[in-house]
Design an enzyme around this catalytic site. Structure first.
Site, mmCIF file in Angstrom:
data_model
loop_
_atom_site.group_PDB
_atom_site.id
_atom_site.type_symbol
_atom_site.label_atom_id
_atom_site.label_comp_id
_atom_site.label_asym_id
_atom_site.label_seq_id
_atom_site.Cartn_x
_atom_site.Cartn_y
_atom_site.Cartn_z
ATOM 1 N N SER A 75 20.803 37.519 25.546
ATOM 2 C CA SER A 75 22.014 38.068 26.163
ATOM 3 C C SER A 75 22.381 39.468 25.665
ATOM 4 O O SER A 75 22.214 39.799 24.492
ATOM 5 C CB SER A 75 23.174 37.130 25.870
ATOM 6 O OG SER A 75 24.380 37.760 26.138
ATOM 7 N N ARG A 91 22.556 48.973 31.106
ATOM 8 C CA ARG A 91 21.207 48.395 31.032
ATOM 9 C C ARG A 91 20.112 49.344 31.502
ATOM 10 O O ARG A 91 19.031 49.389 30.911
ATOM 11 C CB ARG A 91 21.167 47.132 31.895
ATOM 12 C CG ARG A 91 22.027 46.079 31.313
ATOM 13 C CD ARG A 91 22.149 44.886 32.200
ATOM 14 N NE ARG A 91 22.961 43.893 31.520
ATOM 15 C CZ ARG A 91 23.363 42.771 32.051
ATOM 16 N NH1 ARG A 91 23.039 42.480 33.292
ATOM 17 N NH2 ARG A 91 24.083 41.916 31.365
#
Ligand SMILES: Cc1cc2nc3c(=O)[nH]c(=O)nc-3n(C[C@H](O)[C@H](O)[C@H](O)COP(=O)(O)OP(=O)(O)OC[C@H]3O[C@@H](n4cnc5c(N)ncnc54)[C@H](O)[C@@H]3O)c2cc1C
Length: 659
Positions: free
Chosen positions: A286, A339
């Site tokens: 995660s 990301r």
């Protein structure tokens, strides 16, 4: 004449649009609701929340999923959390700030008005879920706890250990179950939608396959909602659940729904690296781990070479020889850059030879500093199940002390590398979440949604639940208000006959190819093509090669596929073959879109368009639009239709995470 898309965005300043919409919205008369049926395909967070809400509001809902229980939808994989602008810890968060971060995170390619609405309803989601009993993590004093995710400088991510998706889905499932009990929702598990039925230009039903008996069944309704997830598995290896597929979305696309921004695919920076060629799935670590874990590679090439050869371990490399490259390049956001930025930075280091495992395709995620500062207990409370999961897969426990240098303890770092994770592109929807086919709506990951070219961490659950609990249940009524006077279409109409016949013929075609190759072997090859030519770094030449290779492989699929068994009863290989047929359509669509977008933005990185520092270089003059694609038949290039973006509240600028 150019095709025009009506996005139905209400007039008025951005913060007022949603209020304005709701104030003047047409609602279905309560008595008429009882006569209206809505099909909701999918029971992930988007589907389950929508089905439960529509049932609660009085509509008759038919809800289908491919799993044996709604609780097993892919949404349960979500680990890290869900964003909301509650500002509990008073660190300066607000609806506007969440709106701004999301638009900036998406590299200014999202629809502004939709994102504001998303930020606005984010707070309602937390209230709704708390009311359902979702066990969010709490501070000692009882307040809901938060952590930070990429692309934000405030803490706004609500979480339930590393199982946020599962806990949220259990909450939605209990609401859904109450509606099943109240007979407002009829649940069909182990059913797969194979086609949407269009009658007089409107979506009026679906053809679904009972996955246990193999029989095709017809469902009719006044509107159809698809909530069937993303297309990440086109790449074969991804963090998505094995069952994730894009069959429903692609079939809607074939029937006339436009597909928007397919090239916006998210590659997540913190996944367990690929090992060997027998894998069929990648595991996500995660993003929450980037709150306390620091990402690094060695500064010296000789150290990297020793790590690759296995003659040195990470914990033997002293502090001064470590390159915390995200902290170095992006001082303001450090390890918490979005990301797309973090993934590209990892690729850049590994491409230059600084990778830290035997394939050279991994970087370290190290908890030494935070364990030394906070203690292992605190870190285990935050990420215990993720540490255990990592150990189960790699046999390395990141909380184990490995070395001590100058009195400082060094713990065994995780190794991570980017992997396909999420798809921002999806079925085009207007402000009401309606597709270009009247009566067909798309919600959750399967629509092109609110994330622009890059989704921020913890925003998918926010969007799925916003769509399901707070947007669709209102907007669909605008459509249904007209439908209340039309009787439901019977399933013996010729449109249903024809759709079912076509699905059946496709099943026969796939079974009768009787070639030599398994579905998985072809899918794996497609995945290699996608990763190699349509992956993290794209070029015009590579995309053209990728398209050519995909066409050739699709021919191989059509002529040399082997599907064992029959149509009757359970046939998992046949179901996978249908999915693969649609991954081919999807893969080509991603490549077409990527080829047409001569710029880099968010998850779409064209190597020809980058700054001197290797950052994505947008071209707002020519590409400030949503790229929508219209299907033109198998083997033909789809047609591009543009929805121009209009920003009024946010100034469009170059993304900056450095200062
Ligand atoms: C490992 C992992 C971790 C993640 N962590 C986070 C996180 O921490 N925070 C966050 O915000 N996001 C996270 N995400 C993303 C997030 O989980 C997904 O985007 C989200 O759950 C998608 O929800 P959905 O309801 O749109 O679709 P899904 O959960 O994918 O559900 C799709 C549903 O559609 C059904 N379905 C599909 N096709 C058909 C068909 N043809 N016929 C009938 N039914 C069909 C399925 O049975 C299922 O019920 C994560 C993703 C992954 C892979």
């Amino acid at each position: 004449m150019a095709k025009v898309l009506d996005s139905k965005i209400p007039a008025g300043p951005v913060p007022e649009k949603w209020k304005e919409y709701k104030a003047h919205q047409r609602l279905v008369n309560p008595k008429n609701k009882l006569k209206l049926d809505v099909i909701v395909v999918g029971t992930g967070l988007a589907g389950a929340s929508a089905a439960a809400s529509l049932g609660e509001m009085g509509f008759n809902v038919i809800n289908l999923c491919i799993q044996d229980s709604p609780r097993r939808a892919h949404s349960i994989a979500a680990q890290g959390g869900i964003n909301a602008a509650k500002n509990y810890q008073n660190d300066g968060d607000s609806v506007y700030r969440l709106f701004y971060d999301t638009v900036k995170g998406g590299d200014y390619r999202a629809r502004e008005a939709n994102v504001y609405r998303l930020a606005e309803v984010s707070n309602n989601i937390i209230d709704q879920c708390v009311a359902q009993g979702v066990p969010f993590a709490r501070e000692y004093g009882g307040m809901l706890s938060n952590r930070s995710f990429g692309g934000a400088q405030v803490s706004r991510t609500f979480y339930a250990k590393g199982q946020t998706g599962q806990q949220l889905l259990l909450g939605a499932y209990s609401s859904l179950s109450a509606q099943v009990q109240a007979k407002k929702v009829k649940l069909y598990t182990r059913y797969e939608m194979e086609d949407v039925v269009i009658v007089d230009g409107r979506a009026r039903g679906i053809i679904a396959k009972n996955l246990v008996t193999g029989k095709l069944e017809r469902f009719s309704a006044n509107a159809v909602v698809i909530a069937t997830g993303g297309y990440g598995n086109t790449y074969f290896l991804s963090t998505n659940a094995m069952g994730c597929n894009c069959t429903a979305a692609v079939q809607c696309y074939r029937k006339g729904a436009y597909f928007a921004n397919p090239s916006y695919v998210q590659i997540h920076p913190t996944c367990i690296p690929v090992h060997g060629d027998k894998q069929s799935k990648l595991t996500l670590m995660s993003e929450s781990l980037r709150n306390d874990g620091r990402i690094w590679v060695p500064k010296k090439l000789e150290d990297a070479k020793a790590l690759q050869a296995g003659t040195k371990q990470g914990w033997e490399i002293p502090e001064e020889d470590r390159d915390y490259y995200l902290e170095r390049r992006y001082p303001a956001f450090g390890n918490l850059v979005p990301r797309d930025v973090a993934s590209r930075a990892a690729k850049e280091r590994c491409d230059k030879g600084y990778g830290v495992n035997n394939t050279g395709l991994a970087v370290f995620l190290d908890f030494s500093e935070s364990i030394n500062r906070l203690g292992l207990d605190v870190i285990m409370q935050r990420y215990g199940n993720l540490f255990e999961m990592y150990e189960e897969i790699t046999d390395v426990f990141p909380g184990d002390v490995a070395n001590e240098i100058n009195g400082v303890k060094y713990y065994k770092p995780m190794m991570i590398y980017p992997a396909i994770h999420y798809t921002m592109g999806g079925i085009w929807v207007d402000y009401e979440l309606q597709t270009t086919i009247p009566g067909l709506f798309a919600i959750g990951e399967c629509n092109f949604s609110d994330h622009g070219a890059n989704r921020l961490g913890a925003s998918a659950l926010m969007q799925g639940l916003a769509d399901g609990y707070f947007v669709l249940p209102y907007t669909i009524q605008n459509y249904l208000a007209d439908q209340a006077v039309w009787p439901k279409v019977p399933t013996d109409r010729p449109e249903f006959d024809e759709a079912e016949k076509k699905v059946d013929a496709e099943l026969d075609r796939l079974l009768n190819i009787k070639g030599k190759r398994s579905v998985d072997s072809i899918h794996k090859e497609l995945g290699h093509i996608m990763w190699e030519y349509v992956g993290m770094g794209r070029t015009a030449e590579g995309l053209k090669t990728g398209l050519k290779k995909m066409h050739e492989l699709e021919k191989e699929f059509d002529t040399n596929l082997f599907v064992p068994g029959t149509k009757e009863g359970l046939n998992v290989e046949l179901d996978k073959a249908i999915h693969l047929r649609d991954f081919f359509t999807m893969g080509q669509l991603v490549a077409f879109d990527a080829l047409s977008r001569n710029e880099s933005c968010g998850g779409h990185f064209r190597e020809e368009y980058q700054t001197e520092e290797g950052e994505a270089k947008r071209d707002d003059e020519n590409y400030f639009y949503v790229g929508c694609w219209e299907y033109k038949g198998k083997g033909n290039e789809p047609e591009l239709i543009k929805e121009p973006l209009e920003y009024e509240a946010i100034k469009v600028q170059t993304r900056n995470y450095k200062n």
